[in-house]
Design a protein around this motif. Sequence first.
Motif, PDB file in Angstrom:
ATOM      1  N   ALA A 136       0.863  -1.148   0.144  1.00  0.00           N
ATOM      2  CA  ALA A 136       0.144  -0.008  -0.053  1.00  0.00           C
ATOM      3  C   ALA A 136       1.008   1.415   0.177  1.00  0.00           C
ATOM      4  CB  ALA A 136      -0.872   0.093   1.357  1.00  0.00           C
ATOM      5  N   VAL A 137       1.918   1.312   0.755  1.00  0.00           N
ATOM      6  CA  VAL A 137       2.820   2.479   0.850  1.00  0.00           C
ATOM      7  C   VAL A 137       3.383   2.725  -0.698  1.00  0.00           C
ATOM      8  CG1 VAL A 137       5.208   3.194   1.676  1.00  0.00           C
ATOM      9  CG2 VAL A 137       3.353   2.148   3.188  1.00  0.00           C
ATOM     10  N   LYS A 138       3.893   1.666  -1.487  1.00  0.00           N
ATOM     11  CA  LYS A 138       4.387   1.891  -2.735  1.00  0.00           C
ATOM     12  C   LYS A 138       3.233   2.441  -3.679  1.00  0.00           C
ATOM     13  CE  LYS A 138       8.364  -1.085  -2.703  1.00  0.00           C
ATOM     14  NZ  LYS A 138       9.127  -2.079  -3.108  1.00  0.00           N
ATOM     15  N   ALA A 139       2.129   1.988  -3.511  1.00  0.00           N
ATOM     16  CA  ALA A 139       1.074   2.390  -4.391  1.00  0.00           C
ATOM     17  C   ALA A 139       0.633   3.873  -4.178  1.00  0.00           C
ATOM     18  CB  ALA A 139      -0.316   1.602  -3.907  1.00  0.00           C
ATOM     19  N   LEU A 140       0.735   4.336  -2.714  1.00  0.00           N
ATOM     20  CA  LEU A 140       0.493   5.738  -2.767  1.00  0.00           C
ATOM     21  C   LEU A 140       1.500   6.682  -3.125  1.00  0.00           C
ATOM     22  CD1 LEU A 140      -0.937   5.768   1.026  1.00  0.00           C
ATOM     23  CD2 LEU A 140      -1.923   6.015  -1.149  1.00  0.00           C
ATOM     24  N   GLN A 141       2.771   6.214  -3.100  1.00  0.00           N
ATOM     25  CA  GLN A 141       4.057   6.704  -3.799  1.00  0.00           C
ATOM     26  C   GLN A 141       3.597   7.012  -5.347  1.00  0.00           C
ATOM     27  OE1 GLN A 141       7.064   4.145  -2.148  1.00  0.00           O
ATOM     28  NE2 GLN A 141       7.421   5.574  -0.633  1.00  0.00           N
ATOM     29  N   ALA A 142       3.274   5.851  -5.918  1.00  0.00           N
ATOM     30  CA  ALA A 142       2.939   5.974  -7.169  1.00  0.00           C
ATOM     31  C   ALA A 142       1.667   6.920  -7.570  1.00  0.00           C
ATOM     32  CB  ALA A 142       2.674   4.486  -7.825  1.00  0.00           C
ATOM     33  N   ILE A 143       0.944   7.128  -6.760  1.00  0.00           N
ATOM     34  CA  ILE A 143      -0.265   7.832  -6.860  1.00  0.00           C
ATOM     35  C   ILE A 143       0.196   9.489  -6.788  1.00  0.00           C
ATOM     36  CG2 ILE A 143      -2.781   8.667  -6.025  1.00  0.00           C
ATOM     37  CD1 ILE A 143      -2.934   5.697  -5.196  1.00  0.00           C
ATOM     38  N   ALA A 144       1.150   9.592  -5.787  1.00  0.00           N
ATOM     39  CA  ALA A 144       1.598  10.893  -5.589  1.00  0.00           C
ATOM     40  C   ALA A 144       2.396  11.336  -6.725  1.00  0.00           C
ATOM     41  CB  ALA A 144       2.407  11.022  -4.293  1.00  0.00           C
ATOM     42  N   LEU A 145       3.339  10.285  -7.237  1.00  0.00           N
ATOM     43  CA  LEU A 145       4.087  10.687  -8.281  1.00  0.00           C
ATOM     44  C   LEU A 145       3.489  11.164  -9.686  1.00  0.00           C
ATOM     45  CD1 LEU A 145       7.365  10.655  -9.341  1.00  0.00           C
ATOM     46  CD2 LEU A 145       6.994   8.414 -10.038  1.00  0.00           C
ATOM     47  N   LYS A 146       2.296  10.635  -9.833  1.00  0.00           N
ATOM     48  CA  LYS A 146       1.476  10.740 -11.117  1.00  0.00           C
ATOM     49  C   LYS A 146       0.486  11.946 -10.585  1.00  0.00           C
ATOM     50  CE  LYS A 146       0.095   9.235 -14.998  1.00  0.00           C
ATOM     51  NZ  LYS A 146       0.831   9.121 -16.168  1.00  0.00           N
ATOM     52  N   LYS A 147       0.501  12.183  -9.425  1.00  0.00           N
ATOM     53  CA  LYS A 147      -0.490  13.395  -9.206  1.00  0.00           C
ATOM     54  C   LYS A 147      -2.087  12.944  -9.518  1.00  0.00           C
ATOM     55  CE  LYS A 147       2.671  17.211  -8.712  1.00  0.00           C
ATOM     56  NZ  LYS A 147       3.146  16.714  -7.396  1.00  0.00           N
TER      57      LYS A 147
END
Length: 286
Positions: A136-147
């Motif tokens: 879940a943490v890496k998923a949130l990082q990916a969402i934030a990177l993509k905005k």
Amino acid sequence: MTMRLFETTRRAVIAAAVGAAIWGFAAPAGAQTAERPFITVASTTSTEQSGLFKHLLPQFTGKTGIEVRVVAVGTGQALKIGERGDADLVFVHARSAEEDFVAKGFGVGRSDVMYNDFVLVGPKSDPAGVKGSRDAVKALQAIALKKAPFVSRGDDSGTHQAELDLWQRAALHPKADGNWYRETGSGMGPALNTAAAMDAYILADRGTWLSFKNRGDLTLLVEGDDRLFNQYGIILVNPARHAHVKEKEARTFINWVISPEGQAAIAAYRIEGEQLFFPNARRKGA
């Protein structure tokens, strides 16, 4: 409109709003509800919006004759209601906050009741490419990177606290990083409605997600991370602090919920054959 008529109307609107916040007090026409013992439970929106209480409470009332009135708000608000003595017990899901509530003397004892998990849902197009991840943490990082659009409850609920913990683990501060992150300040159901309208990602408890009908283009994308574990607990509001707390009736409810009968009733609640909550009662304190 005269001032007297205005004031009468205003009071009626306020009374209706307060009544709408309390679930579980309806009685058959002509029934003398004032004669029936009742307790007030401050609980999280997920226990109500998942449909669990509609399944559970009639069984308890039928057995004991005690009516249960539920104020369904975020866990943070539910605990504040308990602090003020405006409920007889709290039934919530933010363990550290619950333990702090007891440590400060607002609650007496704490019992594990049941658990499920949080899930990350989002648009089927999945612009951040997180589908199938168990991190879940890496998923949130990916969402934030993509905005990519993300909806947060933003209401100090147990779900919101779990989400903030995940952002902290991801070393990110989404509120300070543009307008792709939106806080609704609402319960789980309304927040999911907002996410569906925006094609946004959102962290949800599995129970409310399974019972949610207005999914639009949303689908479940991330599950199975141990950090998504979601424990529910129940606590008696301290009668030594608030003498009006209905201790006897509240303890009757607590003892029923953690009894084999109550635990079996929780396990029996399903939607389309899928179990929403898993009983694991274990009492701490007294």
